[in-house]
Design an enzyme around this catalytic site. Structure first.
Site, PDB file in Angstrom:
ATOM      1  N   SER A 136       5.607   2.807  49.195  1.00  0.00           N
ATOM      2  CA  SER A 136       7.160   2.535  49.054  1.00  0.00           C
ATOM      3  C   SER A 136       7.323   1.235  49.996  1.00  0.00           C
ATOM      4  O   SER A 136       6.831   1.118  51.146  1.00  0.00           O
ATOM      5  CB  SER A 136       7.968   3.564  49.877  1.00  0.00           C
ATOM      6  OG  SER A 136       9.222   3.202  50.152  1.00  0.00           O
ATOM      7  N   LYS A 162       6.631   1.758  44.561  1.00  0.00           N
ATOM      8  CA  LYS A 162       8.165   1.834  44.565  1.00  0.00           C
ATOM      9  C   LYS A 162       8.752   0.754  45.381  1.00  0.00           C
ATOM     10  O   LYS A 162       8.401   0.505  46.530  1.00  0.00           O
ATOM     11  CB  LYS A 162       8.445   3.244  45.399  1.00  0.00           C
ATOM     12  CG  LYS A 162       9.603   3.291  46.291  1.00  0.00           C
ATOM     13  CD  LYS A 162       9.666   4.875  46.465  1.00  0.00           C
ATOM     14  CE  LYS A 162      10.530   5.240  47.770  1.00  0.00           C
ATOM     15  NZ  LYS A 162      10.455   6.504  48.233  1.00  0.00           N
ATOM     16  N   LYS A 164      12.121  -0.863  47.089  1.00  0.00           N
ATOM     17  CA  LYS A 164      13.391  -0.535  47.909  1.00  0.00           C
ATOM     18  C   LYS A 164      14.469  -1.613  47.284  1.00  0.00           C
ATOM     19  O   LYS A 164      13.996  -2.707  47.006  1.00  0.00           O
ATOM     20  CB  LYS A 164      13.363  -0.877  49.366  1.00  0.00           C
ATOM     21  CG  LYS A 164      12.682   0.393  49.993  1.00  0.00           C
ATOM     22  CD  LYS A 164      13.198   1.805  49.843  1.00  0.00           C
ATOM     23  CE  LYS A 164      12.554   2.788  50.741  1.00  0.00           C
ATOM     24  NZ  LYS A 164      13.459   4.227  50.658  1.00  0.00           N
ATOM     25  N   ASP A 189      14.034   2.535  44.776  1.00  0.00           N
ATOM     26  CA  ASP A 189      14.716   3.659  45.638  1.00  0.00           C
ATOM     27  C   ASP A 189      15.977   2.843  46.154  1.00  0.00           C
ATOM     28  O   ASP A 189      15.586   1.894  46.888  1.00  0.00           O
ATOM     29  CB  ASP A 189      13.666   4.033  46.669  1.00  0.00           C
ATOM     30  CG  ASP A 189      14.482   5.376  47.662  1.00  0.00           C
ATOM     31  OD1 ASP A 189      15.587   5.533  47.324  1.00  0.00           O
ATOM     32  OD2 ASP A 189      13.837   5.696  48.359  1.00  0.00           O
ATOM     33  N   GLU A 214      15.362   6.201  42.238  1.00  0.00           N
ATOM     34  CA  GLU A 214      15.366   7.193  43.379  1.00  0.00           C
ATOM     35  C   GLU A 214      16.967   7.281  43.961  1.00  0.00           C
ATOM     36  O   GLU A 214      17.069   5.977  44.328  1.00  0.00           O
ATOM     37  CB  GLU A 214      14.333   7.125  44.189  1.00  0.00           C
ATOM     38  CG  GLU A 214      14.340   8.017  45.334  1.00  0.00           C
ATOM     39  CD  GLU A 214      13.103   8.046  46.277  1.00  0.00           C
ATOM     40  OE1 GLU A 214      11.917   7.241  45.707  1.00  0.00           O
ATOM     41  OE2 GLU A 214      12.915   8.307  47.162  1.00  0.00           O
ATOM     42  N   ASP A 239      16.497  12.410  45.971  1.00  0.00           N
ATOM     43  CA  ASP A 239      15.974  12.524  47.511  1.00  0.00           C
ATOM     44  C   ASP A 239      16.910  13.256  48.347  1.00  0.00           C
ATOM     45  O   ASP A 239      16.950  14.287  48.545  1.00  0.00           O
ATOM     46  CB  ASP A 239      15.267  11.192  47.599  1.00  0.00           C
ATOM     47  CG  ASP A 239      14.851  11.055  49.034  1.00  0.00           C
ATOM     48  OD1 ASP A 239      14.907  11.992  50.120  1.00  0.00           O
ATOM     49  OD2 ASP A 239      14.477   9.888  49.529  1.00  0.00           O
ATOM     50  N   LYS A 263      10.735  16.308  50.299  1.00  0.00           N
ATOM     51  CA  LYS A 263      10.604  16.203  51.735  1.00  0.00           C
ATOM     52  C   LYS A 263      10.277  17.310  52.407  1.00  0.00           C
ATOM     53  O   LYS A 263      11.576  17.858  52.591  1.00  0.00           O
ATOM     54  CB  LYS A 263      11.225  14.898  52.264  1.00  0.00           C
ATOM     55  CG  LYS A 263      11.214  13.566  51.555  1.00  0.00           C
ATOM     56  CD  LYS A 263      11.943  12.542  52.348  1.00  0.00           C
ATOM     57  CE  LYS A 263      11.594  10.994  51.689  1.00  0.00           C
ATOM     58  NZ  LYS A 263      12.652  10.178  51.963  1.00  0.00           N
ATOM     59  N   GLY A 291       7.921  10.371  51.607  1.00  0.00           N
ATOM     60  CA  GLY A 291       7.426  10.232  53.157  1.00  0.00           C
ATOM     61  C   GLY A 291       8.466   9.561  53.851  1.00  0.00           C
ATOM     62  O   GLY A 291       9.875   9.291  53.358  1.00  0.00           O
TER      63      GLY A 291
HETATM   64  O1  OSB Z   1      13.934   7.312  51.051  1.00  0.00           O
HETATM   65  O2  OSB Z   1      12.065   7.569  50.533  1.00  0.00           O
HETATM   66  C1  OSB Z   1      12.892   7.310  51.406  1.00  0.00           C
HETATM   67  C2  OSB Z   1      11.438   6.170  54.736  1.00  0.00           C
HETATM   68  C3  OSB Z   1      12.362   6.463  55.466  1.00  0.00           C
HETATM   69  C4  OSB Z   1      13.448   7.029  55.028  1.00  0.00           C
HETATM   70  C5  OSB Z   1      13.621   7.170  53.872  1.00  0.00           C
HETATM   71  C6  OSB Z   1      12.671   6.803  52.836  1.00  0.00           C
HETATM   72  C7  OSB Z   1      11.454   6.411  53.318  1.00  0.00           C
HETATM   73  C8  OSB Z   1      10.512   5.600  52.608  1.00  0.00           C
HETATM   74  C9  OSB Z   1       9.231   5.557  52.974  1.00  0.00           C
HETATM   75  O3  OSB Z   1      10.679   5.233  51.426  1.00  0.00           O
HETATM   76  C10 OSB Z   1       8.051   6.136  52.550  1.00  0.00           C
HETATM   77  C11 OSB Z   1       6.814   6.344  53.366  1.00  0.00           C
HETATM   78  O4  OSB Z   1       6.192   5.150  53.168  1.00  0.00           O
HETATM   79  O5  OSB Z   1       6.519   7.180  54.384  1.00  0.00           O
HETATM   80 MG    MG Z   2      13.995   8.108  49.103  1.00  0.00          MG
END
Ligand code: OSB
Ligand code: MG
Length: 369
Positions: A136, A162, A164, A189, A214, A239, A263, A291
């Site tokens: 991510s 992924k 952001k 995401d 996402e 999510d 999660k 994550g």
């Molecule tokens: O939306 O998936 C998410 C991290 C913190 C809060 C929300 C998210 C995330 C990540 C990081 O996308 C995923 C990772 O590398 O652990």
């Molecule tokens: Mg997410």
């Protein structure tokens, strides 16, 4: 049967090795709440994934730690349980606060798996020796920087990238990355940054063959996601909006998405995560393990959960060394060519680096039955 004799709450602050920008803002360090449950000569470990501020969902570290002290630990300390599902059930009458409840439930799974001497994944019903993972990647300064960071991770063999996104930073980076890498598995995401009024902008992403988009819309919304899904070809992945198996059922039944990011802490622990997994499987919808920038404790839990069969898309649980110069656990959790080995040994298969933790903890409390 296992008895919970004592507990430790530890709060650790870790500097993050990359600047992580999302639609919420910028993150450069991580506050990691850890829970250790003590049983009969065995310890069970878990990590809270709530943050200091309620940005991702409604929970906070301060709120969670108070609930542990005042409500959840008193409910389990000195008690004997037949299995971790009984711990889940004991906490099941409390509303919400699933990340806080998950700290107790997940530590109980680790405690029980270590008592039995089996890996947690096996106990949950999983059967993989390694799990597929992606990365991510936070919002970068510009398109060139985005393509660069994607290239580095593609070269390392990660199975999915992924990106952001947020309003004003969506089509441009996705187009740049897709042009540079026509064949990679690519997703985005938005962390709830859009509304239905943006559906035209989001529909423009249909041109880039994304595996899913996402959580584009509000964290507590399923109805608008269903309307958006009707307007898009690209599958939506939920999510933030899925806090339980019931949420998963309603979301999939409404057509609010076709993929679920599980999660384990967000849904209240492994028992509920497995119920979410089973609901998704019954709809024919794939799941993957999200994550939350976890330390080695949460990371190991994620890897074990990902061994269940419907985890058919790569998870977010990339190499620990991407995140931390020194982790809170002794064992390295490193992916090779996008495959993360499941830690061997009983329970989650990792042990706390107590010397390191002692130097970086801001809080250490002990409770006895
Ligand atoms: O939306 O998936 C998410 C991290 C913190 C809060 C929300 C998210 C995330 C990540 C990081 O996308 C995923 C990772 O590398 O652990
Ligand atoms: Mg997410």
């Amino acid at each position: 049967m296992f008895r919970i004799d004592g507990a430790e709450i530890v709060l650790v602050r870790l500097p993050l090795q990359f600047r992580f920008e999302t639609s919420f803002g910028v993150q450069t360090e991580k506050l990691v709440p850890l829970l250790v449950l003590h049983g009969d000569g065995v310890q069970g470990l878990s990590e809270g994934t709530m943050e200091a501020a309620p940005m991702y969902r409604e929970e906070t570290i301060a709120g969670a730690l108070n609930l542990l002290r005042e409500v959840f630990l008193p409910r389990v300390l000195g008690q004997t349980f037949a299995n971790p599902e009984a711990v889940d059930a004991a906490l099941g009458s409390f509303r919400g606060n699933r990340m806080a409840r998950a700290m107790v439930e997940m530590a109980a799974w680790d405690l029980w798996a270590r008592t039995l001497g089996v890996p947690l994944g096996t106990l949950l019903g999983g059967n993989k020796q390694e799990v597929e993972v992606g990365v991510s990647l936070g919002i970068q300064a510009d398109e060139a920087a985005t393509v660069d960071v994607v290239r580095r991770h593609v070269e390392q063999g990660y199975r999915r990238i992924k990106l952001k996104i947020k309003p004003g930073w969506d089509v441009q980076p996705v187009r740049a990355v897709r042009e540079a890498f026509p064949d990679i598995r690519l997703t985005v995401d938005a962390n709830s940054a859009y509304t239905l009024a943006d559906s035209g902008r989001l529909a423009a992403l249909d041109a880039f063959d994304l595996t899913y988009i996402e959580q584009p819309l509000a964290w507590d919304d399923l109805v608008d996601h269903a309307e958006l899904q009707r307007r898009l070809r690209t599958p939506l992945c939920l999510d933030e909006s899925v806090a339980s198996a019931q949420d998963a059922r309603k979301g999939l039944a409404l057509g609010a998405g076709r993929v679920i990011n599980i999660k384990v802490a967000r849904v209240g622990g492994h028992a509920e995560a497995r119920r979410v997994h089973d609901v998704a499987e019954s709809f024919g919808a794939p799941v993957w393990c999200g994550g939350m920038l976890e330390s080695g404790v949460g990371r190991a839990h994620n890897i074990h959960l990902s061994t269940l069969p419907d985890f058919r898309l790569p998870g977010d649980t990339s190499s620990a060394s991407r995140y931390w110069a020194t982790d809170v656990v002794n064992e390295p959790l490193e992916a090779t060519n996008g495959l993360m080995p499941v830690p061997e040994g009983p329970g989650i298969g990792v042990t706390l680096n107590r010397d390191f933790i002692g130097g970086v903890s801001e809080l250490h409390e002990e409770y006895r039955a």
